[in-house]
Enzyme design. Structure first.
Site, PDB file in Angstrom:
ATOM      1  N   LYS A 212       0.855  -1.194   0.000  1.00 26.50           N
ATOM      2  CA  LYS A 212       0.000   0.000   0.000  1.00 26.50           C
ATOM      3  C   LYS A 212       0.888   1.241   0.000  1.00 26.50           C
ATOM      4  O   LYS A 212       1.399   1.653   1.041  1.00 26.50           O
ATOM      5  CB  LYS A 212      -0.915   0.025   1.227  1.00 26.50           C
ATOM      6  CG  LYS A 212      -2.055   1.012   1.041  1.00 26.50           C
ATOM      7  CD  LYS A 212      -2.504   1.677   2.305  1.00 26.50           C
ATOM      8  CE  LYS A 212      -1.630   2.799   2.729  1.00 26.50           C
ATOM      9  NZ  LYS A 212      -1.513   3.924   1.782  1.00 26.50           N
ATOM     10  N   VAL A 269       1.627   6.697  13.395  1.00 31.10           N
ATOM     11  CA  VAL A 269       0.960   5.656  12.594  1.00 31.10           C
ATOM     12  C   VAL A 269       1.573   4.290  12.914  1.00 31.10           C
ATOM     13  O   VAL A 269       0.866   3.292  13.107  1.00 31.10           O
ATOM     14  CB  VAL A 269       1.062   5.979  11.082  1.00 31.10           C
ATOM     15  CG1 VAL A 269       0.627   4.793  10.244  1.00 31.10           C
ATOM     16  CG2 VAL A 269       0.225   7.202  10.729  1.00 31.10           C
ATOM     17  N   GLU A 293      10.590   2.132   9.965  1.00 30.03           N
ATOM     18  CA  GLU A 293      11.478   3.299  10.019  1.00 30.03           C
ATOM     19  C   GLU A 293      10.573   4.511  10.085  1.00 30.03           C
ATOM     20  O   GLU A 293       9.723   4.702   9.215  1.00 30.03           O
ATOM     21  CB  GLU A 293      12.392   3.340   8.794  1.00 30.03           C
ATOM     22  CG  GLU A 293      13.323   2.132   8.678  1.00 30.03           C
ATOM     23  CD  GLU A 293      14.173   1.882   9.913  1.00 30.03           C
ATOM     24  OE1 GLU A 293      14.520   2.857  10.614  1.00 30.03           O
ATOM     25  OE2 GLU A 293      14.465   0.713  10.212  1.00 30.03           O
ATOM     26  N   CYS A 327      13.270  12.279   6.193  1.00 32.51           N
ATOM     27  CA  CYS A 327      13.262  11.909   7.616  1.00 32.51           C
ATOM     28  C   CYS A 327      14.582  12.322   8.261  1.00 32.51           C
ATOM     29  O   CYS A 327      14.652  12.550   9.460  1.00 32.51           O
ATOM     30  CB  CYS A 327      13.040  10.417   7.758  1.00 32.51           C
ATOM     31  SG  CYS A 327      14.145   9.492   6.712  1.00 32.51           S
ATOM     32  N   GLU A 425       8.641  16.749  15.277  1.00 29.30           N
ATOM     33  CA  GLU A 425       8.941  16.684  13.849  1.00 29.30           C
ATOM     34  C   GLU A 425       7.924  17.529  13.088  1.00 29.30           C
ATOM     35  O   GLU A 425       6.716  17.362  13.253  1.00 29.30           O
ATOM     36  CB  GLU A 425       8.864  15.242  13.347  1.00 29.30           C
ATOM     37  CG  GLU A 425       9.257  15.118  11.896  1.00 29.30           C
ATOM     38  CD  GLU A 425       9.132  13.688  11.353  1.00 29.30           C
ATOM     39  OE1 GLU A 425       8.063  13.092  11.490  1.00 29.30           O
ATOM     40  OE2 GLU A 425      10.123  13.197  10.782  1.00 29.30           O
TER      41      GLU A 425
HETATM   42  P1  NAD Z   1       2.502   8.849   7.091  1.00 27.78           P
HETATM   43  O1  NAD Z   1       2.743   8.176   8.388  1.00 27.78           O
HETATM   44  O2  NAD Z   1       1.430   9.851   6.998  1.00 27.78           O
HETATM   45  O3  NAD Z   1       2.158   7.739   5.977  1.00 27.78           O
HETATM   46  C1  NAD Z   1       2.977   6.612   5.773  1.00 27.78           C
HETATM   47  C2  NAD Z   1       2.110   5.472   5.240  1.00 27.78           C
HETATM   48  O4  NAD Z   1       1.213   5.075   6.263  1.00 27.78           O
HETATM   49  C3  NAD Z   1       1.263   5.883   4.037  1.00 27.78           C
HETATM   50  O5  NAD Z   1       1.188   4.824   3.130  1.00 27.78           O
HETATM   51  C4  NAD Z   1      -0.072   6.171   4.667  1.00 27.78           C
HETATM   52  O6  NAD Z   1      -1.154   6.028   3.785  1.00 27.78           O
HETATM   53  C5  NAD Z   1      -0.113   5.132   5.763  1.00 27.78           C
HETATM   54  N1  NAD Z   1      -1.028   5.466   6.859  1.00 27.78           N
HETATM   55  C6  NAD Z   1      -1.440   6.695   7.257  1.00 27.78           C
HETATM   56  N2  NAD Z   1      -2.310   6.582   8.283  1.00 27.78           N
HETATM   57  C7  NAD Z   1      -2.444   5.272   8.532  1.00 27.78           C
HETATM   58  C8  NAD Z   1      -3.203   4.521   9.463  1.00 27.78           C
HETATM   59  N3  NAD Z   1      -3.989   5.116  10.359  1.00 27.78           N
HETATM   60  N4  NAD Z   1      -3.073   3.176   9.443  1.00 27.78           N
HETATM   61  C9  NAD Z   1      -2.272   2.564   8.555  1.00 27.78           C
HETATM   62  N5  NAD Z   1      -1.544   3.225   7.637  1.00 27.78           N
HETATM   63  C10 NAD Z   1      -1.626   4.557   7.630  1.00 27.78           C
HETATM   64  O7  NAD Z   1       3.903   9.435   6.604  1.00 27.78           O
HETATM   65  P2  NAD Z   1       4.243  10.313   5.312  1.00 27.78           P
HETATM   66  O8  NAD Z   1       3.710  11.680   5.503  1.00 27.78           O
HETATM   67  O9  NAD Z   1       3.894   9.577   4.076  1.00 27.78           O
HETATM   68  O10 NAD Z   1       5.843  10.331   5.413  1.00 27.78           O
HETATM   69  C11 NAD Z   1       6.509  11.176   6.307  1.00 27.78           C
HETATM   70  C12 NAD Z   1       6.913  10.441   7.568  1.00 27.78           C
HETATM   71  O11 NAD Z   1       7.700   9.319   7.248  1.00 27.78           O
HETATM   72  C13 NAD Z   1       7.790  11.322   8.461  1.00 27.78           C
HETATM   73  O12 NAD Z   1       7.446  11.106   9.804  1.00 27.78           O
HETATM   74  C14 NAD Z   1       9.199  10.813   8.169  1.00 27.78           C
HETATM   75  O13 NAD Z   1      10.127  11.053   9.194  1.00 27.78           O
HETATM   76  C15 NAD Z   1       8.934   9.353   7.971  1.00 27.78           C
HETATM   77  N6  NAD Z   1       9.989   8.724   7.170  1.00 27.78           N
HETATM   78  C16 NAD Z   1      10.929   7.993   7.838  1.00 27.78           C
HETATM   79  C17 NAD Z   1      11.967   7.399   7.131  1.00 27.78           C
HETATM   80  C18 NAD Z   1      13.021   6.599   7.848  1.00 27.78           C
HETATM   81  O14 NAD Z   1      13.786   5.913   7.186  1.00 27.78           O
HETATM   82  N7  NAD Z   1      13.107   6.684   9.160  1.00 27.78           N
HETATM   83  C19 NAD Z   1      12.041   7.559   5.744  1.00 27.78           C
HETATM   84  C20 NAD Z   1      11.052   8.302   5.101  1.00 27.78           C
HETATM   85  C21 NAD Z   1      10.030   8.884   5.829  1.00 27.78           C
END
Ligand code: NAD
Length: 541
Positions: A212, A269, A293, A327, A425
């Site tokens: 997804k 999440v 991550e 991130c 963040e």
């Molecule tokens: P997000 O948490 O909003 O979404 C990530 C994924 O989770 C998406 O596919 C989203 O649709 C899904 N999601 C959202 N709500 C959900 C729920 N209630 N249940 C299940 N799935 C759900 O994150 P984003 O805005 O897409 O990305 C940014 C975040 O990702 C930042 O916090 C960033 O630090 C983190 N990130 C971390 C790394 C790492 O390697 N540590 C790398 C990239 C991004």
């Protein structure tokens, strides 16, 4: 392949193309950009190799030009989720039986397609949908993605080659089985490469996947699936579905065949998903593997002996590239009083040169943030800072959503080291600076360690080696990826395995063997070459 021990091809990081004025690659990617922008696309779910159209659809538009509709994508319901699970379970046996070298060939071929005929397409789609400059798209969608696929093959080979010792008269063997069931991959918007790797890494180890992608990465996720398909990925090995993340996740987690989750995204999440897995634990055949991550509040700590130009460059690149939506982006900076003004002046001068606008104009260093929610969140944080007595908005602070979601690169200076933007963040082009007394260097290291719940990346800038050593020791648990005199972002697969602990994730280091090991369940096979025929040990005689 039977009857041989294969050796995978040698591997190097993909060279980053420059896209300089007049270059062939610049011309090609801009043509692909225009073409994609002007072709309306209707993206379907991909289950068992079939495109599945649904009644309910969402629209897609570029963050830097949100009124321009790129097309739409299908939204899954519960039945589609069940179908995707069924498809992955059906594909599993043949996929695993295919064997490592055959599976590896597919992903190596995908890497060649990414770096060759698909380079311009995957880069252009990432520029359009995630609003990345060509440099940011190139290091993500082309280079990092290809690196993940190629290095994973090398790492998998190393894992398979790790075998136990066998004493005289016995032969011990380890078979690295895939997990029993299917793996669920959930990816974030910000890296095309992460989306691809979250499904490709477990698939290489013989698993099958329900994927997804983020709603804000569907456009380039479709290109990823096209590439996997062209590389010969069999039907059902990776099933791509879009839609309500909560509903899809609940449905996936209610399957007893759920074997593991490969997640990248925000901390809240991930914690929520972990809780749900815990609540369902009696349902599952196995203890699911949980790899996530998550967020960061990445720091740059500066010692008085640091070089001011190096620090200011690290802040500009580390905090503002891709609008601070990595991130690993630096979002809190600790400057000693003796050099703070010099560093901030250089940053101010450089920021006045920086241009902001759409990514197809190559003069722009900054483009738009991903969506309206992000725009509002960042705008509110700037408003709050403007009205706080503890903070000064030193540079930037303007926000414009008339065409796209544009937030100016913003530097806040705070007198409160625990001000909210030092702790939480924000995920945008906002960096907060705290200026400390030079003599408090050691105390401030403690502050850096205890200010935020995260521990993803961090950097120390200093010439003084004793100061560097002290930072390395005192910040041992403050960052999973730690940099000396370098910005804390831009990890390269195979060179800087990436991930953090505390609230930043399970630290399973994407781009390394450590990640792949999570997608196997080893089976030990012992065979005595002469099996005993009498129960009596010699001492009984
Ligand atoms: P997000 O948490 O909003 O979404 C990530 C994924 O989770 C998406 O596919 C989203 O649709 C899904 N999601 C959202 N709500 C959900 C729920 N209630 N249940 C299940 N799935 C759900 O994150 P984003 O805005 O897409 O990305 C940014 C975040 O990702 C930042 O916090 C960033 O630090 C983190 N990130 C971390 C790394 C790492 O390697 N540590 C790398 C990239 C991004």
């Amino acid at each position: 392949m039977k009857n041989s021990f294969i050796k995978s091809p040698s591997v190097e990081n993909e060279e980053v193309l420059l896209y300089a004025p007049g270059s062939k690659e610049k011309d090609e990617v801009l043509k692909a950009y225009d073409h994609l922008l002007n072709t309306k696309i209707d993206i379907k779910l991909k289950i068992d190799g079939r495109e599945i159209d649904t009644k309910e659809k969402n629209k897609m538009s570029p963050p830097h030009d949100y009124k321009n509709i790129l097309g739409s994508y299908s939204i899954a319901d519960k039945n589609h989720v069940d179908l995707a699970i069924k498809s992955s379970l059906t594909a599993k046996e043949k996929w695993n039986e295919l064997g490592f070298s055959e599976r590896a060939s597919i992903f190596l071929k995908a890497a060649e397609l990414i770096c060759g005929p698909y380079r311009k397409i995957i880069n252009a789609s990432t520029m359009i949908a995630q609003s990345k400059t060509i440099h940011q798209a190139e290091i993500d969608a082309a280079c990092e993605f290809a690196d993940f696929l190629r290095f994973n093959v090398k790492f998998a080979e190393e894992i398979y080659n790790e075998q136990p010792i066998s004493s005289d008269g016995t032969w011990n063997k380890l078979s690295y089985r895939p997990l029993e069931g299917f793996v669920y991959a959930i990816s974030p918007f910000n890296f095309t490469a992460i989306g691809g790797n979250l499904c490709a890494a477990p698939a290489l180890m013989g698993n099958t996947i329900v994927w997804k992608p983020s709603d804000y990465q569907v456009f380039s996720a479709k290109v990823t699936m096209d590439i996997f398909e062209e590389a010969g990925l069999p039907d059902g090995v990776i099933n791509m579905i879009f839609g309500d993340p909560e509903m899809i996740t609940n449905q996936v987690l209610s399957s007893k065949e759920f074997a593991g989750i490969h997640f990248t995204g925000s901390t809240s999440v991930f914690k929520n998903i972990w809780r749900k897995i815990g609540n369902n634990i009696n349902l599952y055949k196995n203890y699911p593997r949980i790899v996530g991550e998550t967020g960061g509040k990445d720091f740059i700590m500066v010692h008085p002996s640091a070089n001011v130009k190096e620090v200011s460059t690290a802040v500009i690149r580390g905090s503002f590239e891709f609008q601070g939506q990595k991130c690993s982006a630096a979002s809190r900076v600790y400057l000693p009083k003796s050099i703070a003004n010099k560093v901030l002046d250089i940053i101010g001068n450089k920021l006045s040169e920086i241009k902001m606008g759409p990514p197809n104009d190559f003069q722009n260093f900054i483009t738009a943030v991903i969506h309206r929610d992000a725009f509002e969140r960042l705008k509110n944080a700037i408003q709050d800072a403007k009205s706080s007595k503890d903070v000064k908005v030193l540079y930037g602070g303007n926000c414009d959503d008339s065409v796209g979601y544009f937030i100016e690169p913003t530097v806040l200076v705070t007198t409160d080291p625990k001000y909210i933007t030092m702790e939480k963040e924000l995920f945008g082009p906002i960096v907060t600076v705290y200026i400390y007394d030079d003599k408090d260097y050691s105390k401030v290291l403690k502050l850096v360690d205890t200010t935020s719940e995260y521990a993803l990346t961090g950097a120390i800038f200093a010439k003084d080696r004793y100061a560097i050593k002290e930072a390395l020791d005192k910040l041992e648990n403050s960052a999973g990826n730690f940099y000396i005199n370098d910005k804390p972002s831009g990890a390269v697969v195979g060179q800087q395995p990436f991930g953090g602990a505390r609230a930043s994730g399970t630290n399973d280091k994407a781009g390394s063997k450590l990640n792949l090991i999570r997608w196997v369940s080893p089976r030990l096979i012992k065979e005595p070459l002469l099996t005993p025929k009498d129960y009596k040990y010699p001492f009984l005689g």
